[in-house]
Design an enzyme around this catalytic site. Sequence first.
Site, PDB file in Angstrom:
ATOM      1  N   HIS A  82     -11.629  19.194  14.955  1.00 53.41           N
ATOM      2  CA  HIS A  82     -10.407  18.429  14.685  1.00 53.41           C
ATOM      3  C   HIS A  82      -9.198  19.295  14.989  1.00 53.41           C
ATOM      4  CE1 HIS A  82      -7.774  15.484  12.817  1.00 53.41           C
ATOM      5  NE2 HIS A  82      -7.144  16.500  12.254  1.00 53.41           N
ATOM      6  N   ASP A 161      -7.030   6.995   1.856  1.00 52.25           N
ATOM      7  CA  ASP A 161      -6.101   7.849   2.606  1.00 52.25           C
ATOM      8  C   ASP A 161      -5.088   7.002   3.368  1.00 52.25           C
ATOM      9  OD1 ASP A 161      -5.060  10.244   4.039  1.00 52.25           O
ATOM     10  OD2 ASP A 161      -5.936   9.189   5.735  1.00 52.25           O
ATOM     11  N   ARG A 168       3.189   7.906   1.354  1.00 49.98           N
ATOM     12  CA  ARG A 168       3.800   9.222   1.582  1.00 49.98           C
ATOM     13  C   ARG A 168       4.846   9.146   2.677  1.00 49.98           C
ATOM     14  NH1 ARG A 168      -1.074  12.566   3.316  1.00 49.98           N
ATOM     15  NH2 ARG A 168       0.477  14.177   3.690  1.00 49.98           N
ATOM     16  N   SER A 183      -6.016  14.690   3.080  1.00 47.79           N
ATOM     17  CA  SER A 183      -5.973  13.533   3.969  1.00 47.79           C
ATOM     18  C   SER A 183      -6.853  13.759   5.210  1.00 47.79           C
ATOM     19  CB  SER A 183      -4.516  13.291   4.377  1.00 47.79           C
ATOM     20  OG  SER A 183      -4.417  12.441   5.480  1.00 47.79           O
ATOM     21  N   LYS A 187     -11.095  12.127   6.042  1.00 49.71           N
ATOM     22  CA  LYS A 187     -11.572  11.397   7.224  1.00 49.71           C
ATOM     23  C   LYS A 187     -12.691  12.150   7.939  1.00 49.71           C
ATOM     24  CE  LYS A 187      -7.191  11.036   7.936  1.00 49.71           C
ATOM     25  NZ  LYS A 187      -5.794  10.863   8.353  1.00 49.71           N
TER      26      LYS A 187
HETATM   27  N1  URA Z   1      -2.583  13.969   9.588  1.00 50.69           N
HETATM   28  C1  URA Z   1      -3.314  13.351   8.655  1.00 50.69           C
HETATM   29  O1  URA Z   1      -4.361  12.791   8.944  1.00 50.69           O
HETATM   30  N2  URA Z   1      -2.890  13.365   7.386  1.00 50.69           N
HETATM   31  C2  URA Z   1      -1.754  13.961   7.007  1.00 50.69           C
HETATM   32  O2  URA Z   1      -1.428  13.953   5.832  1.00 50.69           O
HETATM   33  C3  URA Z   1      -1.001  14.600   7.989  1.00 50.69           C
HETATM   34  C4  URA Z   1      -1.433  14.592   9.280  1.00 50.69           C
END
Ligand code: URA
Length: 443
Positions: A82, A161, A168, A183, A187
Amino acid sequence: MNAYELIKKKRDGSELSEAEINYLVGGFVNGQIPDYQMAAFLMAVYFNGMSVRECCDLTMAMVESGDVIDLSQINGFKVDKHSTGGVGDTTTLVLAPLVAASGGIVAKMTGRELGHTGGTVDKLASIPGMNLELTKEEFIRIVNTVHVSLIAPTSRLAPADKHIYALRNVTATVDSIPLIASSIMSKKLAAGADGIVLDVKTGAGAFMPKYEDAVELAKTMVNIGECAGKKVVALITGMEQPLGNAIGNAIEVQEAIDTLGGKGPRDLVDLVLELGSMMLVISGIASSGSTARKKLETHIAEKKGLKKLAELIKAQGGNPEVIENSDLLPQPKLKIEIISEASGYVEKINALEVGMASRILGAGRKTKSEPIDPSIGILLKQKVGERVHKGEPLAVFYSDGDRQKIAAATSKFLSAYTIGDQPVEPPKLFYARVIGDNIEEFS
Ligand code: URA
Ligand code: CA
């Protein structure tokens, strides 16, 4: 338990228990805790932070709010990667087939994005016929036979999320390291891999420009991964200028083909070798970074990664002939050279502004439902450190011919370049590796 008490507890600097975090996340997702209370809680986290244990509990609560992909029918160690984002980041398109050709197993969900360009899924979608929405059975069958598959994420991946991020985004609580780390990791963990290599970007074009913040984010994500029983390591890399030369969708597929064929831009090749080595090491395929790197270099030289990309494309319904014949990829209406107005050395290229220029041209989305023209993009001809003469091209725009977009993108693009009199070194690409509690800085 009630939300008011938990907000107050976090506001006053105390740690929340696992049960308290589950109560907040669960209550928010099922509608029992309203936006305003969640927003107040997020702001308390923004100011007071979270312990590693709280970050792990928050991450797991978000993972459990949706589906966790079960990859147990795939034999072997599944490795994922990632990146925290950047401009023109073509690495996944190169890494996934190259690592698979070197013995790794890559079963990856990858995004469609609201960014300067599309996400990796959008880039792959520019290959004619390519299917990125496979059934679970097809996905598993392809990974078990080809050892790599790349698909779009299901909408049931960490839905908590998605809701929390939306909140947010409108309450100035995006840039909190514990919230970002949870966050991203929610994922990744829901996507089911056994190990993950994180590429955390730092520098002017990065999501976390300050090096110290990038280190903190990387450490937090590595810790969360370990709590969840996964092998997670991170690399901190520079995003001062766009990565490689291509920024767009089809144009980045072409760059990936060139790179797998041994003709890639230096920075992209170096990053792929470093991330790929870490993927092979955590997969248990190579005993050291240097043996892994040799394997990857050999597989580029022998075009094994390129052959693997062809297999991947064919398995997912795409036309593998794009590898030999670039005319089969979507072609722009117009290619226009963007000419340097000065002579000298390229001192800086503001990655963010180049990204914006590519979006203005039409390579990215402004709203979720907007289609992307896959043929549009920017090909850089000059990177930092190179000498340029007035009248020479700095870049080529791949355009749909819309004069207004071209004019706006040109002025944005030219303002991204700083050309000076003195020779400069290319910017630093590798900053540090984060492995367990160790931070190994590159010299
Ligand atoms: N990318 C994400 O997936 N989450 C965040 O909080 C910031 C960047
Ligand atoms: Ca690129």
